[in-house]
Design a protein around this motif. Structure first.
Motif, mmCIF file in Angstrom:
data_model
loop_
_atom_site.group_PDB
_atom_site.id
_atom_site.type_symbol
_atom_site.label_atom_id
_atom_site.label_comp_id
_atom_site.label_asym_id
_atom_site.label_seq_id
_atom_site.Cartn_x
_atom_site.Cartn_y
_atom_site.Cartn_z
ATOM 1 N N GLY A 293 0.874 -1.085 -0.053
ATOM 2 C CA GLY A 293 0.007 0.053 -0.127
ATOM 3 C C GLY A 293 0.807 1.295 0.015
ATOM 4 O O GLY A 293 0.500 2.379 -0.543
ATOM 5 N N THR A 294 1.799 1.112 0.822
ATOM 6 C CA THR A 294 2.840 2.518 0.705
ATOM 7 C C THR A 294 3.471 2.674 -0.662
ATOM 8 O O THR A 294 3.779 3.736 -0.949
ATOM 9 C CB THR A 294 3.976 2.312 1.962
ATOM 10 N N THR A 295 3.977 1.420 -1.120
ATOM 11 C CA THR A 295 4.581 1.460 -2.611
ATOM 12 C C THR A 295 3.522 2.101 -3.566
ATOM 13 O O THR A 295 4.144 2.993 -4.353
ATOM 14 C CB THR A 295 4.876 -0.075 -2.968
ATOM 15 N N MET A 296 2.410 1.806 -3.477
ATOM 16 C CA MET A 296 1.453 2.355 -4.427
ATOM 17 C C MET A 296 1.097 3.919 -4.173
ATOM 18 O O MET A 296 1.052 4.783 -4.879
ATOM 19 C CB MET A 296 -0.312 1.675 -4.265
ATOM 20 N N THR A 297 1.276 4.252 -2.831
ATOM 21 C CA THR A 297 1.243 5.720 -2.553
ATOM 22 C C THR A 297 2.480 6.482 -3.013
ATOM 23 O O THR A 297 2.460 7.453 -3.815
ATOM 24 C CB THR A 297 1.161 5.897 -0.824
#
Length: 575
Positions: free
Chosen positions: A74-78
């Motif tokens: 999720g942080t990667t996508m952000t």
């Protein structure tokens, strides 16, 4: 969905189009193709979905257990969404567009953690409830090293009513012609055959070949990266296959046996630091041959409750989804059970074959959890990930049971002791009978692809995965560095750099110490233009809540264009 449908309609209406459209994609792109196939637009004639999820909930929550990968990804996508437009292509207004993106940063991990139950949020992006609505042929492709996505393949084969074909290789989360680990195959030639059959009506036989082809793994020395896994291709005319049948192995006090023994209560209470040898939930290998695969499982096995078979007298092949069936109780209202099936060589080396987990509050429903009644016995089923593996003569099968597995799954809020009833619990293994056609499986063509994009490396990539522990404090930290380096796209002149480091830590005896810290950085240069984004994120928990903090900082040259920090507290909801 509306955007994709509009694109399909637009393509079909163009003067250069014959009105037919096909879709092929990896991961999110593959999921979009599956979703469109379930909606049945008339323009869509066939789909190839690679490493795509049919059930998005199960790819964020394994058996109702929060995957720490969900926080990481999720942080990667952000981080990816914070990248700027290039003024050379966007022109005037690029800063305003970048600021709009930054001010509306989507914090995916928080969205996913805020939906710990299988609800409408997940159903909107999944197709498991629309199998009967598919209106065009589907080719589903996945990799056994990426089992959360690879398990889509047999589910689609079993449930779709349109023409469907399945392929499960030994690969990670990558296209099969760029496969890691190998062997790679001529996937683009295979895709062309699929498109020719359903777009042009070519009688090339792809629709009459075996419905399912899978890689039957052999034992290999477990290590963080292997270039190629040993094994062979097998094929099944249909799935489920008449050549595969479940065989029960009982978890007895004396080991893993084909007959049930006397019932005995066995306590399962494992350290919080168990699981660090498990590798990545989704090996991505984005920047090269990083050490993302599971290591030798002996350390984790030694801290689990294990049930070993006797050395096998003959070869045993399995293909499918093993299912652990437990009679157990717990002393806390929230508890987790984790199961690993391992192939143990005569020298003791333990290779993880597959695994599964269950948040026991989700024992009856992933959508409507209920706390456990401490001390009460329950009968539960824990599916393990689908795979193919051949156990060699002289090797042992091992079932390892634990109440923890960090950082695979987030720990329960209190340390729990499970009481497993041996003699009443077992593992159903899908045993495959090799057939006479196995030796005649048609080989795939060698891999082909276009020449890679020409680029100049300015800073070499660096990949490093380390596990450190402090015996005095009981702290263990997994640090994973993915430094993609800096490179210039030769034909365009744009320089791109990326670096991410994540630290997953926990302290034995304290499940509330589980924590994920992530640093992302992107850098760009094009002529005199320079831009950079930096993302720092942390996730941790209390007894009742998950806590998040995310900071996004964006630099236009030496000017700080944007700098904001968000915090959020989300109820655990029996997690």
């Amino acid at each position: 969905d509306r955007d994709a449908l509009e694109v399909l309609t637009w393509i079909a209406a163009q003067p250069w189009s014959d009105g037919q459209v096909a879709m092929m994609g990896l991961s999110w792109g593959g999921q979009t193709g599956l979703k469109m196939a379930s909606l049945g637009p008339p323009e869509l004639k066939c789909v190839i979905a690679v490493s795509a999820a049919d059930d998005r909930y199960e790819n964020k929550y394994l058996g109702g257990c929060l995957l720490s990968h969900s926080v990481v990804w999720g942080t990667t996508m952000t981080a990816q969404n914070t990248r700027p437009p290039d003024p050379a292509t966007h022109g005037d207004g690029w800063r305003e567009l970048w600021l709009h993106r930054l001010r509306n940063t989507v914090r995916y991990a928080e969205n996913w953690v805020a939906h710990p139950r299988r609800d409408n949020y997940w159903a909107s992006g999944s197709v498991v409830e629309q199998y009967g609505d598919f209106a065009c042929p589907v080719y589903s492709v996945g990799g056994a090293a990426d089992p959360g996505y690879g398990s889509t393949v047999p589910r689609l084969l079993e449930n779709l009513t349109v023409p469907v074909k399945g392929l499960l290789g030994p690969w990670a989360h990558k296209y099969p012609h760029h496969a890691m680990p190998g062997p790679a195959i001529g996937f683009l030639q295979e895709a062309l055959r699929w498109f020719d059959r359903w777009m042009k009506g070519a009688a090339n036989g792809i629709d009459t070949e075996p419905a399912y082809r899978a890689w039957m793994h052999e034992f290999y020395e477990p290590q963080g990266y292997v270039a190629e896994k040993p094994g062979r291709w097998v094929s099944e005319p249909s799935w489920p296959s008449p050549q595969v049948g479940d065989r029960r192995y009982w978890l007895n006090e004396g080991g893993l046996e084909t007959a049930s023994g006397s019932e005995t209560e066995i306590a399962v209470r494992t350290p919080q630091t168990l699981g660090l040898c498990g590798g990545e939930w989704m090996p991505w290998l984005a920047f090269g041959d990083g050490e993302e695969l599971p290591l030798d499982q002996r350390d984790d096995d030694a801290r689990s409750v294990v049930f070993d078979s006797e050395p096998l007298d003959e070869r045993l092949e399995m293909l499918g989804t093993p299912v652990a069936r437990f009679v157990l109780s717990a002393d806390k209202p929230v508890a987790t059970v984790v199961v690993r099936l391992c192939d143990v060589a005569p020298d003791g080396t333990s290779l993880r074959v597959t695994y599964g987990a269950l948040n026991l509050t989700r024992r009856d429903s992933l959508g409507e959890p209920a706390p456990l009644e401490p001390g009460r016995r329950y009968t539960v089923a824990v599916p393990l990930y689908h795979t193919g593996h051949a156990f060699a003569p002289g090797h042992r099968m091992r079932v390892a049971v634990s109440s923890t597995c960090w950082p695979l799954v987030w720990p329960a809020p209190e340390e729990a002791t499970l009481t497993l009833v041996s003699g009443a619990s077992g593992l159903d293994i899908p045993v495959r009978t090799p057939g006479p056609d196995d030796a005649e499986v048609t080989p795939f063509d060698p891999p082909e692809s276009a020449a890679p994009m020409a680029r100049t490396v300015i800073r070499e990539p660096e990949l490093r995965r380390t596990i450190t522990g402090d015996a005095e404090t009981g702290t263990a930290v997994l640090t994973h560095l993915d430094d993609g380096g800096v490179y210039k796209i030769d034909a365009y002149g744009l320089e791109c750099g990326t670096r991410t480091e994540r630290r997953l830590s926990i302290v034995d005896g304290d499940p509330l110490s589980a924590r994920v810290d992530i640093d992302w950085a992107w850098s760009f240069r094009h002529g005199d233009w320079r831009a950079r984004t930096e993302i720092t994120a942390a996730a941790w928990c209390g007894a009742e809540t998950f806590e998040f903090e995310t900071r996004v900082r964006a630099m236009d040259g030496d000017e700080c264009l944007f700098d904001e920090t968000w915090t959020n507290s989300i109820p655990r909801d029996l997690m």
